[in-house]
Design an enzyme around this catalytic site. Structure first.
Site, PDB file in Angstrom:
ATOM      1  N   GLY A   1       2.822   0.825   3.526  1.00  0.00           N
ATOM      2  CA  GLY A   1       2.966  -0.429   4.249  1.00  0.00           C
ATOM      3  C   GLY A   1       2.702  -1.643   3.392  1.00  0.00           C
ATOM      4  O   GLY A   1       2.158  -1.550   2.302  1.00  0.00           O
TER       5      GLY A   1
ATOM      6  N   ASP B   1      -4.887  11.809  -1.772  1.00  0.00           N
ATOM      7  CA  ASP B   1      -4.045  10.960  -2.629  1.00  0.00           C
ATOM      8  C   ASP B   1      -4.911  10.006  -3.446  1.00  0.00           C
ATOM      9  O   ASP B   1      -4.596   8.830  -3.582  1.00  0.00           O
ATOM     10  CB  ASP B   1      -3.044  10.179  -1.770  1.00  0.00           C
ATOM     11  CG  ASP B   1      -1.938   9.544  -2.616  1.00  0.00           C
ATOM     12  OD1 ASP B   1      -1.660  10.054  -3.719  1.00  0.00           O
ATOM     13  OD2 ASP B   1      -1.364   8.533  -2.178  1.00  0.00           O
TER      14      ASP B   1
ATOM     15  N   GLY C   1       0.849  -1.183   0.000  1.00  0.00           N
ATOM     16  CA  GLY C   1       0.000   0.000   0.000  1.00  0.00           C
ATOM     17  C   GLY C   1       0.884   1.231   0.000  1.00  0.00           C
ATOM     18  O   GLY C   1       2.105   1.147  -0.108  1.00  0.00           O
ATOM     19  N   GLY C   2       0.233   2.394   0.138  1.00  0.00           N
ATOM     20  CA  GLY C   2       0.966   3.648   0.091  1.00  0.00           C
ATOM     21  C   GLY C   2       2.030   3.742   1.164  1.00  0.00           C
ATOM     22  O   GLY C   2       3.065   4.342   0.958  1.00  0.00           O
TER      23      GLY C   2
END
Length: 274
Positions: A6, A123, A3-4
């Protein structure tokens, strides 16, 4: 996957008999701690059909995460499992107009909910928009950069440079990263709709200056204060007549008139007109 901010793993919750996604966040420094605290504080508040559902947040070895994170080096966010994301779907080809319309409706529903909770996503991009292929439900996820838009909330209001994917950045964000509102998410949503309809990124600049040039080639600047600012900070980027080279109708010739009309309303240079 990743993910962004992690690693994301799929797992089975044996107690609830359901498949889940487990997002591992390593809290190695103050910056990652800040992002994790922000994400956890925000996602615990959100509950909506078009937002990825978070079931629980755990510490190492599944321990309960009580109070502050500062005593932990890692945290696990256990959330709803989603089969795929919009970026993966778009890699397989252009969506049908019906699917694009269905997904856009759900994206706007999700945004309306988070904005009513005073949260900006900041985002939005296809990789952060998740899809259940079985029932075509869309859910917004990855709130690692989200910000609570509340004047009483203690933050300086600055977007860290390079964090937001530049292809979905609004012109206001490119001009002044410390001055943004909920309208930045609406701009990103418009870029995503165009991408769903064409299979290509709407404005894919190699860097911030090229990104702004591509926007100015297509999006008209209407307000005098915006014209004055552009003439002051980047005079070589604007035409003397303020006419655009490639309006949306010309840039997207295969997109139907109804969609173009909508895009012209959501992709305005000034956030106040969006």
């Amino acid at each position: 996957g990743c993910g962004g901010n992690g690693l994301v793993l799929s797992a089975t919750d044996s107690r609830a008999c359901r498949k889940v996604a487990v997002k591992k966040i390593v809290l190695s420094d103050a910056r990652s701690m800040k992002h994790a605290l922000r994400e956890i504080k925000i996602i615990r508040r959100l509950d909506h059909d078009n937002i990825v559902k978070v079931y629980e947040v755990l510490g190492p070895k599944g321990s309960d995460l009580q109070g502050e994170l500062f005593k932990f080096s890692v945290a696990y966010i256990v959330q709803e499992y989603m089969e795929t994301d919009l970026a993966c779907l778009l890699e397989q080809g252009t969506l049908t107009e019906e699917h694009a319309k269905l997904f856009m409706y759900q994206l706007l529903r999700g945004l309306k909910y988070i904005h009513s909770a005073n949260v900006l996503h900041r985002d939005l991009k296809p990789a952060n928009i998740f899809i259940s292929t079985e029932d075509l439900v869309l859910k917004i996820g990855d709130f690692g950069l989200a910000r609570i838009a509340d004047q009483h909330y203690s933050h300086k209001g600055y977007l860290s440079e390079g964090l937001v994917t530049k292809w979905y950045r609004s012109p206001r964000l490119l001009l002044s990263p410390n001055n943004y509102t909920k309208a930045i998410d609406m701009w990103a949503a418009g870029c995503i709709l165009a991408e769903m309809l064409t299979g290509k990124m709407l404005f894919a600049g190699a860097h911030e200056l090229e990104q702004m040039q591509l926007i100015l080639d297509t999006i008209p600047v209407v307000r005098e204060e915006d014209k004055e600012e552009l003439l002051r900070v980047m005079p070589s980027f604007v035409s003397s007549t303020w006419e655009v080279k490639r309006p949306l109708r010309k840039l997207l010739p295969d997109v139907n008139r109804e969609a173009i009309d909508f895009l012209e309303k959501i992709l305005t240079f000034s956030p106040m007109d969006r």
